[in-house]
Design an enzyme around this catalytic site. Structure first.
Site, PDB file in Angstrom:
ATOM      1  N   ASP A  14      -4.040  43.667 -32.123  1.00 51.32           N
ATOM      2  CA  ASP A  14      -3.335  44.591 -33.452  1.00 51.32           C
ATOM      3  C   ASP A  14      -5.041  44.287 -34.839  1.00 51.32           C
ATOM      4  O   ASP A  14      -5.677  45.584 -35.485  1.00 51.32           O
ATOM      5  CB  ASP A  14      -2.415  44.909 -34.114  1.00 51.32           C
TER       6      ASP A  14
ATOM      7  N   LYS B  97      -3.985  -7.055  -4.526  1.00 47.77           N
ATOM      8  CA  LYS B  97      -4.962  -6.750  -5.208  1.00 47.77           C
ATOM      9  C   LYS B  97      -6.010  -6.082  -4.699  1.00 47.77           C
ATOM     10  O   LYS B  97      -7.248  -6.373  -4.076  1.00 47.77           O
ATOM     11  CB  LYS B  97      -5.821  -8.077  -6.300  1.00 47.77           C
ATOM     12  N   TRP B  98      -6.076  -4.125  -5.084  1.00 48.28           N
ATOM     13  CA  TRP B  98      -6.572  -3.362  -4.524  1.00 48.28           C
ATOM     14  C   TRP B  98      -7.941  -3.049  -5.257  1.00 48.28           C
ATOM     15  O   TRP B  98      -7.761  -2.102  -6.290  1.00 48.28           O
ATOM     16  CB  TRP B  98      -6.158  -1.422  -4.188  1.00 48.28           C
ATOM     17  N   ASP B  99      -8.934  -3.995  -5.153  1.00 47.76           N
ATOM     18  CA  ASP B  99     -10.061  -3.741  -5.642  1.00 47.76           C
ATOM     19  C   ASP B  99     -11.384  -2.209  -5.113  1.00 47.76           C
ATOM     20  O   ASP B  99     -11.632  -1.633  -3.939  1.00 47.76           O
ATOM     21  CB  ASP B  99     -11.721  -4.546  -5.981  1.00 47.76           C
ATOM     22  N   MET B 100     -12.000  -2.270  -6.369  1.00 45.43           N
ATOM     23  CA  MET B 100     -13.162  -1.291  -6.138  1.00 45.43           C
ATOM     24  C   MET B 100     -14.356  -1.361  -7.513  1.00 45.43           C
ATOM     25  O   MET B 100     -13.936  -1.191  -8.257  1.00 45.43           O
ATOM     26  CB  MET B 100     -12.158   0.568  -6.213  1.00 45.43           C
TER      27      MET B 100
ATOM     28  N   ASP C 100     -12.148  -7.326 -16.296  1.00 42.79           N
ATOM     29  CA  ASP C 100     -12.796  -8.514 -16.073  1.00 42.79           C
ATOM     30  C   ASP C 100     -12.487  -9.630 -17.090  1.00 42.79           C
ATOM     31  O   ASP C 100     -12.819 -10.254 -17.129  1.00 42.79           O
ATOM     32  CB  ASP C 100     -13.709  -8.132 -15.251  1.00 42.79           C
TER      33      ASP C 100
ATOM     34  N   CYS D 288      -7.225  -2.319  -9.293  1.00 42.42           N
ATOM     35  CA  CYS D 288      -8.434  -3.138  -9.908  1.00 42.42           C
ATOM     36  C   CYS D 288      -9.993  -2.217  -9.410  1.00 42.42           C
ATOM     37  O   CYS D 288      -9.987  -1.478  -8.263  1.00 42.42           O
ATOM     38  CB  CYS D 288      -8.632  -4.204  -9.496  1.00 42.42           C
TER      39      CYS D 288
HETATM   40  C1  GLA Z   1     -13.580  -7.860  -9.492  1.00 43.02           C
HETATM   41  C2  GLA Z   1     -11.859  -7.584  -9.704  1.00 43.02           C
HETATM   42  C3  GLA Z   1     -12.523  -9.073 -10.305  1.00 43.02           C
HETATM   43  C4  GLA Z   1     -12.945 -10.003  -9.215  1.00 43.02           C
HETATM   44  C5  GLA Z   1     -13.835  -9.478  -8.522  1.00 43.02           C
HETATM   45  C6  GLA Z   1     -14.116 -10.318  -7.050  1.00 43.02           C
HETATM   46  O1  GLA Z   1     -15.012  -7.726 -10.077  1.00 43.02           O
HETATM   47  O2  GLA Z   1     -11.948  -7.602 -11.039  1.00 43.02           O
HETATM   48  O3  GLA Z   1     -11.386  -9.573 -10.819  1.00 43.02           O
HETATM   49  O4  GLA Z   1     -11.362  -9.924  -8.183  1.00 43.02           O
HETATM   50  O5  GLA Z   1     -13.715  -7.610  -8.133  1.00 43.02           O
HETATM   51  O6  GLA Z   1     -15.339  -9.768  -5.843  1.00 43.02           O
END
Ligand code: GLA
Length: 737
Positions: A52, A483-486, A555, A533
């Site tokens: 309003d 532990k599946w990392d990237m 890490d 991870c």
């Molecule tokens: C990453 C992970 C670590 C380890 C290394 C292995 O940095 O965070 O904990 O698994 O890769 O290459």
């Protein structure tokens, strides 16, 4: 919990136990406006829409439509039609224009919650953490459209019986006869009057994730985000607007957390009239999605939490929301095995005998699982090769993987394994066979990072191959944990699979492909314990928690560095999700030497495990492990399911840290005190604890002293400062009948 529509004034009211969220439909054109979000109200403050006042709504004063558009608190703002603040959606239509504006058509109130295809998402749950039954959901769907474009939007809102959180998401549907390109689809936008709010975000780096940062909200735009193809070490898909001076116990706090693991934007903007618009969603940077005729696009969910009792209540609301309505794993409510991981113990230098030596010694101390980290496959003796070649390196693991796992099982330990399925090394058989499977731009040498490329998981054959590799490994032996990392972020945005007009889809399609792989994983291996991870904690986000109940937090395993990292992480995520290990000293990241006991106490505020060569550490440390594993068993269910309270932060006071968990029924509480830096002539510190039942009596274990919860919280108790730096102690309160 309730959702109502008031026909008289065209308003929606979404209530949780303590909050209300109110939306109004305004004017003949049916603009969708945001009215209110905050403590629960019993009426609708329609006057907040100021319809309003000047500037009038367009039907009364179309002369000043532009002013209306640029000030109206729009629930899902569009682009190019007069609202110059950040919009939530942008398009390129078949004529090349980018304007879009959604107005209201209809609504539906739903018992429960619509399932979103392919994305992590909250869900209703029959039972909440404190055992209460019927933690059901109620949802509102507002149907809106841009009639010029024949584009539709569904604005979704969900609340749960046992939570003060509100979940928002959006679906866009192309009802037109040709493709429309979406160049921005944010999941939530939220307009409010500024009350001098401050902005809290989490920033970081590798080994330094999720550090709390608070700054004033100035005029213009302030944002955090990621265009790295993952949520990232550097910035986090979270922000909170804090009333100035808000503390753990006091002050208004609005939290926004994006349930997604890819590129994101979290932004606040203070306008010329001091209003604030907060937005969150997929980062529009580089995003361009072709929505063909008849197709729809689902934007991921945002979890909003309003607390009028400071940051502490916000954290507890998020923890419960995620434990009750996001994490699916059967391990959510189960004690996790205490694991020992060989990464910091051996790095790439190990073989079957070495791992069995570790397993034998670990068994003696009460450790329950051996996790074999990076370096077991292809010809990988450092990080320069073999990602993609997921066949066991028999030079290292004589007798193969099954032999090793069987031997570990014979010792009496479970077995877990590391993989990095999204990656490909240039030096790998996979890359030699399929160089075009890596994400790259034709004619441009792709950027290497840790000497690796990212697989183009948007290609169906790459996704299938990757799935088969994971499945083959997991089926080849009795593997109970992954532990599946990237370990790198995405660059060189180019897919040999996507067309030239669809390259802007790559990052989101990549995130969807990761979700597809993890969905297959949890369906095919329902009892597998999945720990996500990403170079430590670069993908620690609610999206990944939908698939795995725990994520490697950082890490950096130094107990003192971990205080800050875990404080920032626990601001949003339950302790049960925070991957935390005891490692050897001098710490491999910062070189600091801390007492073994402190390392154990700090790791206890997480999943708890070991990351060291148990056959080589000092005997005095090794002797403490049985005591520590017993401590884990004693407190794990409390840590996993209790309410988190932060009492003091080393980040702020530079001397000490104190935090704890209180059981839901308030029968016990465990607080951790870390004297980071000793202080001369200062023998004890008065600590006022929190979260206890004020009327109950508590025994302070080990002190043989009984005090009321009220005294412990209001008057406090003196905690003797341990002698020396980096010392810690646990304080356990047990309610007396
Ligand atoms: C990453 C992970 C670590 C380890 C290394 C292995 O940095 O965070 O904990 O698994 O890769 O290459």
């Amino acid at each position: 919990m309730n959702i109502t529509f008031n026909k008289e004034n065209n308003t929606f009211k979404i209530d949780t136990e303590n909050t209300s969220y109110i939306i109004g439909i305004v004017d003949e054109e049916a603009f969708i406006g945001h009215i209110y979000y905050g403590p629960k109200l019993d009426e609708v403050p329609l006057h907040l829409l100021r319809i309003d006042e000047n500037p009038f709504v367009p039907s009364k004063n179309n002369r000043d439509r532009g002013s209306f558009m640029d000030t109206f608190p729009c629930e899902f703002p569009g682009n190019g039609l007069g609202d110059y603040r950040e919009g939530a959606v942008e398009v390129i239509d078949c004529e090349g224009h980018s304007a879009v504006n959604f107005t209201y058509d209809d609504y539906k109130i739903i018992d429960g919650k619509t399932v979103i295809n392919g994305l992590p998402q909250t869900f209703e749950n029959e039972k909440s953490l404190d055992g209460k039954m019927g933690a059901k959901a109620k949802s509102l769907e507002i149907y809106a459209s841009d009639k010029s474009l024949s584009l539709k939007a569904v604005l979704r809102y969900t609340v749960f019986e046992d939570s003060d959180a509100l979940i928002r998401s959006v679906k866009i549907i192309n009802d037109s006869q040709s493709s429309i390109y979406l160049t921005k689809v944010l999941s939530a936008s939220f307009d409010m009057d500024s009350e001098n709010y401050e902005l809290l975000t989490l920033h970081g780096s590798w080994a330094r994730e999720r550090q709390i940062d608070v700054r004033p909200i100035g005029y213009g735009k302030t944002s955090v985000g990621s265009v790295k193809g993952e949520s990232s070490h550097q910035e986090h898909p979270f922000m909170a607007l804090l009333e100035k001076g808000a503390t753990q116990e006091k002050g208004k706090v609005y939290g926004f957390n994006f349930i997604y693991s890819g590129n994101f934007l979290a932004q606040v903007e203070k306008s010329q009239f001091d209003s604030v618009r907060a937005v969150m969603g997929i980062n529009p940077g580089g995003f361009k999605w072709e929505l063909k005729k008849g197709e729809s696009f689902e934007a991921p969910e945002v979890a909003l939490v309003y607390s009028n009792e400071g940051l502490g209540k916000m954290s507890r609301t998020y923890h419960d929301l995620y434990r009750n309505h996001l994490i699916r794993s059967p391990y959510k409510d189960k004690e996790r095995p205490i694991l020992i991981n060989n990464w910091e113990a051996t790095y790439f230098d190990f073989n079957t005998e070495k791992l069995l030596d570790i397993a034998r010694e670990a068994k003696k101390s009460g450790i329950e699982m051996l996790v074999m980290d990076d370096g077991w496959f292809g010809k990988r003796n450092d990080d320069n090769s073999s990602l993609g070649d997921w066949n066991v390196n028999e030079d290292k693991l004589k007798g193969g993987l099954k032999y090793l796992v069987d031997e570990v099982n014979k010792i009496g330990l479970k077995f877990g394994i590391w993989m990095e399925p999204e990656m490909i090394s240039p030096d790998s058989d996979l890359y030699r066979a399929h160089p075009d499977w890596a994400i790259a731009i034709p004619g441009r040498v792709p950027t290497r990072s840790r000497n690796q490329y990212v697989l183009d998981l948007t290609r169906p054959e790459v996704l299938e191959h990757t799935w088969n590799s994971i499945k083959t490994v997991l089926e080849s032996a009795n593997i109970e944990y992954l532990k599946w990392d990237m370990n790198r972020q995405i660059t060189d945005i180019g897919s040999a699979y996507l067309g030239k007009d669809n390259q802007g889809e790559l990052c989101h399609r990549f995130a969807l492909a990761v979700y597809e792989l993890q969905e297959r994983l949890v369906k095919t291996f329902p009892n597998l314990l999945l720990e996500n991870c990403s170079g430590g904690g670069a993908r620690f986000d609610p999206g990944m928690l939908y698939y795995g109940p725990q994520i490697w937090c950082s890490d950096d395993t130094d107990a003192i560095e971990r205080l800050g990292i875990q404080e920032g992480t626990a601001l949003i995520y339950p302790l049960s999700s925070i991957g935390a290990h005891v490692s050897d000293c001098p710490n491999h990241t910062v070189g600091r030497v801390t007492p073994f006991e402190t390392r154990g106490h700090v790791a206890l505020a997480g999943t708890f495990g070991y990351e060291l060569d148990i056959t080589k550490i000092p005997e005095s440390d090794r002797q403490q492990i049985p005591e520590q594993t017993a401590m884990y068993h004693k407190y794990h269910s409390l840590v996993r399911s209790g309410d988190y309270y932060r009492i003091a932060s080393y980040r702020e006071n530079r001397f000490y840290d104190c935090y704890g968990v209180v059981s839901k029924d308030k029968s016990e509480a465990l607080f951790t005190f870390v004297q980071v830096v000793g202080r001369p002539n200062y023998h004890s510190r008065l600590i006022r604890f929190a979260g206890l039942d004020p009327d109950a009596k508590y025994l302070i274990e080990g002190e043989n002293e009984v005090l009321s919860g009220r005294t412990i919280m209001e008057a406090g108790i003196f905690v003797q400062n341990p002698w020396g730096d980096y010392k810690s102690k646990l304080i356990h309160f047990v309610r007396q009948q």
